[in-house]
Structure formats: structure tokens, C-alpha cells
Design a protein around this motif. Structure first.
Motif, PDB file in Angstrom:
ATOM      1  N   ALA A 157      -6.465   3.614  -2.956  1.00 13.63           N
ATOM      2  CA  ALA A 157      -7.701   2.884  -2.705  1.00 13.63           C
ATOM      3  C   ALA A 157      -8.178   2.171  -3.960  1.00 13.63           C
ATOM      4  O   ALA A 157      -8.641   1.029  -3.916  1.00 13.63           O
ATOM      5  N   ALA A 158      -8.066   2.841  -5.118  1.00 18.92           N
ATOM      6  CA  ALA A 158      -8.525   2.247  -6.369  1.00 18.92           C
ATOM      7  C   ALA A 158      -7.716   1.003  -6.716  1.00 18.92           C
ATOM      8  O   ALA A 158      -8.244   0.061  -7.315  1.00 18.92           O
ATOM      9  N   ASN A 159      -6.442   0.992  -6.345  1.00 20.75           N
ATOM     10  CA  ASN A 159      -5.574  -0.138  -6.668  1.00 20.75           C
ATOM     11  C   ASN A 159      -5.637  -1.244  -5.628  1.00 20.75           C
ATOM     12  O   ASN A 159      -4.981  -2.275  -5.793  1.00 20.75           O
ATOM     13  N   ASN A 160      -6.380  -1.034  -4.573  1.00 19.90           N
ATOM     14  CA  ASN A 160      -6.498  -2.036  -3.515  1.00 19.90           C
ATOM     15  C   ASN A 160      -7.883  -2.670  -3.609  1.00 19.90           C
ATOM     16  O   ASN A 160      -8.886  -2.051  -3.252  1.00 19.90           O
ATOM     17  N   ARG A 161      -7.924  -3.904  -4.079  1.00 20.11           N
ATOM     18  CA  ARG A 161      -9.212  -4.554  -4.284  1.00 20.11           C
ATOM     19  C   ARG A 161      -9.943  -4.820  -2.970  1.00 20.11           C
ATOM     20  O   ARG A 161     -11.147  -5.086  -2.966  1.00 20.11           O
ATOM     21  N   SER A 162      -9.222  -4.737  -1.854  1.00 17.64           N
ATOM     22  CA  SER A 162      -9.846  -4.951  -0.550  1.00 17.64           C
ATOM     23  C   SER A 162     -10.471  -3.685   0.014  1.00 17.64           C
ATOM     24  O   SER A 162     -11.156  -3.745   1.036  1.00 17.64           O
ATOM     25  N   ALA A 163     -10.226  -2.529  -0.627  1.00 17.96           N
ATOM     26  CA  ALA A 163     -10.685  -1.263  -0.063  1.00 17.96           C
ATOM     27  C   ALA A 163     -12.191  -1.238   0.200  1.00 17.96           C
ATOM     28  O   ALA A 163     -12.617  -0.804   1.285  1.00 17.96           O
ATOM     29  N   PRO A 164     -13.054  -1.683  -0.731  1.00 20.73           N
ATOM     30  CA  PRO A 164     -14.492  -1.667  -0.429  1.00 20.73           C
ATOM     31  C   PRO A 164     -14.845  -2.535   0.782  1.00 20.73           C
ATOM     32  O   PRO A 164     -15.703  -2.150   1.579  1.00 20.73           O
ATOM     33  N   VAL A 241      -8.000   0.661   9.028  1.00 20.01           N
ATOM     34  CA  VAL A 241      -6.911   0.494   8.062  1.00 20.01           C
ATOM     35  C   VAL A 241      -7.174   1.328   6.817  1.00 20.01           C
ATOM     36  O   VAL A 241      -6.256   1.714   6.090  1.00 20.01           O
ATOM     37  N   LEU A 242      -8.453   1.621   6.576  1.00 20.65           N
ATOM     38  CA  LEU A 242      -8.827   2.409   5.404  1.00 20.65           C
ATOM     39  C   LEU A 242      -8.106   3.748   5.366  1.00 20.65           C
ATOM     40  O   LEU A 242      -7.792   4.260   4.289  1.00 20.65           O
ATOM     41  N   LEU A 243      -7.837   4.329   6.520  1.00 23.12           N
ATOM     42  CA  LEU A 243      -7.220   5.654   6.568  1.00 23.12           C
ATOM     43  C   LEU A 243      -5.879   5.683   5.841  1.00 23.12           C
ATOM     44  O   LEU A 243      -5.495   6.708   5.264  1.00 23.12           O
ATOM     45  N   ASP A 244      -5.164   4.565   5.864  1.00 20.49           N
ATOM     46  CA  ASP A 244      -3.853   4.507   5.211  1.00 20.49           C
ATOM     47  C   ASP A 244      -3.946   4.575   3.695  1.00 20.49           C
ATOM     48  O   ASP A 244      -2.943   4.822   3.021  1.00 20.49           O
ATOM     49  N   LEU A 245      -5.158   4.368   3.155  1.00 18.41           N
ATOM     50  CA  LEU A 245      -5.344   4.360   1.706  1.00 18.41           C
ATOM     51  C   LEU A 245      -5.862   5.690   1.167  1.00 18.41           C
ATOM     52  O   LEU A 245      -6.021   5.838  -0.049  1.00 18.41           O
ATOM     53  N   LEU A 246      -6.098   6.649   2.058  1.00 14.91           N
ATOM     54  CA  LEU A 246      -6.755   7.897   1.666  1.00 14.91           C
ATOM     55  C   LEU A 246      -5.800   9.076   1.699  1.00 14.91           C
ATOM     56  O   LEU A 246      -4.784   9.056   2.396  1.00 14.91           O
ATOM     57  N   ASP A 247      -6.150  10.126   0.947  1.00 16.25           N
ATOM     58  CA  ASP A 247      -5.386  11.363   1.028  1.00 16.25           C
ATOM     59  C   ASP A 247      -5.626  12.011   2.389  1.00 16.25           C
ATOM     60  O   ASP A 247      -6.536  11.623   3.128  1.00 16.25           O
ATOM     61  N   SER A 250      -9.249  13.400   3.185  1.00  9.82           N
ATOM     62  CA  SER A 250     -10.234  12.321   3.256  1.00  9.82           C
ATOM     63  C   SER A 250      -9.994  11.454   4.488  1.00  9.82           C
ATOM     64  O   SER A 250     -10.947  11.026   5.156  1.00  9.82           O
ATOM     65  N   ALA A 251      -8.719  11.189   4.785  1.00 10.93           N
ATOM     66  CA  ALA A 251      -8.396  10.405   5.980  1.00 10.93           C
ATOM     67  C   ALA A 251      -8.826  11.148   7.239  1.00 10.93           C
ATOM     68  O   ALA A 251      -9.303  10.532   8.203  1.00 10.93           O
ATOM     69  N   ALA A 252      -8.661  12.474   7.237  1.00 14.43           N
ATOM     70  CA  ALA A 252      -9.092  13.271   8.386  1.00 14.43           C
ATOM     71  C   ALA A 252     -10.599  13.173   8.570  1.00 14.43           C
ATOM     72  O   ALA A 252     -11.103  13.016   9.694  1.00 14.43           O
ATOM     73  N   CYS A 253     -11.337  13.269   7.473  1.00 13.79           N
ATOM     74  CA  CYS A 253     -12.794  13.159   7.528  1.00 13.79           C
ATOM     75  C   CYS A 253     -13.215  11.793   8.048  1.00 13.79           C
ATOM     76  O   CYS A 253     -13.997  11.678   8.997  1.00 13.79           O
ATOM     77  N   CYS A 254     -12.686  10.759   7.439  1.00  8.33           N
ATOM     78  CA  CYS A 254     -13.037   9.387   7.831  1.00  8.33           C
ATOM     79  C   CYS A 254     -12.625   9.123   9.271  1.00  8.33           C
ATOM     80  O   CYS A 254     -13.373   8.530  10.053  1.00  8.33           O
ATOM     81  N   GLY A 255     -11.422   9.581   9.635  1.00  7.27           N
ATOM     82  CA  GLY A 255     -10.937   9.365  10.991  1.00  7.27           C
ATOM     83  C   GLY A 255     -11.769  10.079  12.024  1.00  7.27           C
ATOM     84  O   GLY A 255     -11.978   9.572  13.138  1.00  7.27           O
ATOM     85  N   ALA A 256     -12.254  11.278  11.694  1.00  7.61           N
ATOM     86  CA  ALA A 256     -13.090  12.019  12.633  1.00  7.61           C
ATOM     87  C   ALA A 256     -14.433  11.326  12.828  1.00  7.61           C
ATOM     88  O   ALA A 256     -14.896  11.143  13.970  1.00  7.61           O
ATOM     89  N   MET A 257     -15.072  10.931  11.722  1.00  5.05           N
ATOM     90  CA  MET A 257     -16.385  10.292  11.829  1.00  5.05           C
ATOM     91  C   MET A 257     -16.284   8.977  12.592  1.00  5.05           C
ATOM     92  O   MET A 257     -17.061   8.716  13.515  1.00  5.05           O
ATOM     93  N   ALA A 258     -15.305   8.142  12.215  1.00  5.36           N
ATOM     94  CA  ALA A 258     -15.150   6.853  12.882  1.00  5.36           C
ATOM     95  C   ALA A 258     -14.642   7.030  14.304  1.00  5.36           C
ATOM     96  O   ALA A 258     -15.032   6.287  15.215  1.00  5.36           O
TER      97      ALA A 258
END
Length: 304
Positions: A157-164, A241-247, A250-258
């Protein structure tokens, strides 16, 4: 509910402050808590602190105080955020958030934007175009996506300037679902978030009858709600698409909320009449299923 230090006799320890924020999250975050609980303890505490302050801002905007006091409350939060870590606040939310900001690259300026979005609610701002509404969604929900990304953050995520921007888009998607779910409730409270130009073009004049049923006229309103839910789903496709950038956690958390909101959005798309006379919500077992699927690496990412 908000956490307050009123009546406290001493400054809470960092551990106590986090415990207060996590307790609030378990009690009040009916959807987000399913995802937050999937995080490891350090990230769970930090995201709970973010939620606690976000909830406080929301409570200010939705409370019963006179507008002048609401605006003063928002100004107070802005001042606390600007001075975070520089003063010795005994408020557990700021104690926890200051510690979280030391350990994670949380973009604290997003709280200022969130306060600006809440202020627009206090002023009763309406939105002429879809782009105008998206601007509001970015303030009140895209900010949450960016704040969360600071805690989720991974090297990818840090290396992907589009992440935010991706995190922002996911927040916008969730807020569109909120607006569609709450259109009746908001109208009763004197607020309309749907774009005025779109409503006019569709021949819709929102109203609530004596029985509390949303009308508009029905055929045009149902068609508009359905198409709006489909448009929101397009934003989910961009944001997930953010989920692919997370551990994994974190992806599980984000995926559950979304995923909970995405499933709710599909309910609206498939049966928009469900929001005309009540506040639509998923049963707890469905939320648990979404969380379990996310933890197993199978989030809600494709149309059901």
C-alpha cells in the motif's frame, strides 16, 4: 454514545484509553465491529480510537444541541486534533488516538475534513449534482477509508500512490449505500442527500405520508433507487481493489466492513421498496457470514 472524560479524577493510562474506545466500538459500531475484531490487538485498538473520534463527530452533528453549540463542538474537536500529542488531555479518545498516531501513519488531517462534512450537515447543505454528493461522501466517509489505510498500511500500500484514492473510493461507496438506506429517515429529519438535479430529472419529489411511508412517485422512485444502488456497486468494484494491497488480517477486516455494506447495497438494488418504510439492516448471522468469508480470503467482491 460518546466517550467523555467528564468527571474523571485522573488521566487514563494508554491501555485504559484503548479499552474505552474498544468498548464503544463493540457497543455502537454495529457493522464495523465485525471487521475490527479480525485485526491483531495493536491495529484493533488504533482503529477503535479512529472510530471513537469519528463517532463523536457524528454524534455532534446528529445531536439535539443548538447549531451554535454543534459548531463550537466541531471547532473543539479540530483544535484537539491539531494539538494531538502536544497537550495532556485526560479524554480517553485523545489519549488513545495520540498513541495510535505515534505508532501508525494515520493522516490526522482527515479528521478535519470529516468535521467539515459534519458541519455541512449542521448547515443543512443539499447537493445539486452527483459530483456534489460525492464531494460530501469523500468528507464523511472517504476520510474513514484513508484513516483506516494508515492503520492497515503495508509495504504494498505504501508503494502504491493510488492506495489513498482507492481507500477513498471505497468510503464513497459505503456512504452511497448509507444514503440510500437512510433516505426515508433522513427526509423525516429534514435532510436530503440525493442530488436535486437527478431527482428533478426523474420526476421525483420526495415525501413521507402520514403512515411514515416514503413516496415520490413509487415507480420513478423505485427505479431511481435501483439505478443508484447499481452505481454505488460500481464504486465498490473500484474500492475493493484495496484488499489486494493489504496483509491478510487487514484485508479480512476491510473486506468484512465493506462486504456487509455491499450485501446491504445489493438488497436495495434487488428490492428498493425495502427502504420505503423502514431502516434496512442485515441480520447478525449474515454479518457473521460476511466476516467469516473475509477471514477465509473469500470477500464479497462479485455480484450475487
Amino acid at each position: 454514545m460518546s466517550i467523555s472524560a467528564a468527571g474523571a479524577s485522573r488521566r487514563p493510562t494508554v491501555a485504559e484509553a484503548y479499552a474505552s474506545c474498544e468498548a464503544l466500538t463493540r457497543e455502537a459500531a454495529r457493522n464495523f465491529s465485525y471487521g475490527i475484531r479480525l485485526l491483531p490487538p495493536d491495529k484493533r485498538g488504533a482503529l477503535s480510537a479512529v472510530y471513537a473520534l469519528s463517532r463523536r463527530l457524528d454524534d455532534i452533528g446528529d445531536g439535539d444541541l443548538p447549531d451554535e453549540e454543534k459548531l463550537a463542538g466541531l471547532a473543539g474537536v479540530r483544535a484537539e486534533v491539531h494539538g494531538l500529542g502536544e497537550n495532556s488531555s485526560d479524554d480517553p479518545v485523545y489519549v488513545a488516538l495520540a498513541d495510535a498516531a505515534r505508532r501508525f501513519p494515520i493522516p490526522l488531517e482527515a479528521f478535519i475534513e470529516l468535521a467539515d462534512g459534519v458541519e455541512s450537515d449542521v448547515h443543512g447543505t443539499t447537493y445539486e449534482t452527483f459530483d456534489d454528493m460525492v464531494g460530501y461522501c469523500r468528507l464523511v466517509a472517504g476520510t474513514i477509508g484513508r484513516l483506516s489505510l494508515g492503520i492497515f498500511g503495508t509495504e504494498a500500500a505504501a508503494n502504491n500512490r493510488s492506495a489513498p484514492a482507492i481507500a477513498d473510493a471505497l468510503g464513497v461507496a459505503l456512504q452511497q449505500t448509507n444514503i440510500l438506506r437512510d433516505v426515508r429517515e433522513d427526509l423525516i429529519g429534514g435532510r436530503i442527500y440525493l442530488p436535486a438535479q437527478e431527482l428533478k430529472a426523474a420526476g421525483i419529489e420526495l415525501s413521507v405520508d402520514a403512515s411514515g411511508h416514503l413516496g415520490g412517485p413509487p415507480v420513478a422512485l423505485l427505479g431511481y433507487l435501483r439505478s443508484s444502488a447499481q452505481r454505488a456497486e460500481d464504486w465498490y468494484a473500484r474500492g475493493m481493489v484495496l484488499l489486494d494491497l493489504l496483509d491478510r488480517r487487514s484485508a479480512a477486516c476491510c473486506g468484512a466492513m465493506a462486504g456487509i455494506y455491499l450485501r446491504l447495497n445489493r438488497r436495495i438494488k434487488n428490492d428498493p421498496s425495502a427502504v420505503l418504510d423502514r431502516r434496512l439492516a442485515l441480520p447478525g448471522w449474515q454479518k457473521a457470514v460476511v466476516a467469516a468469508r473475509s477471514l477465509a480470503g473469500r470477500p464479497e467482491t462479485s455480484a450475487a
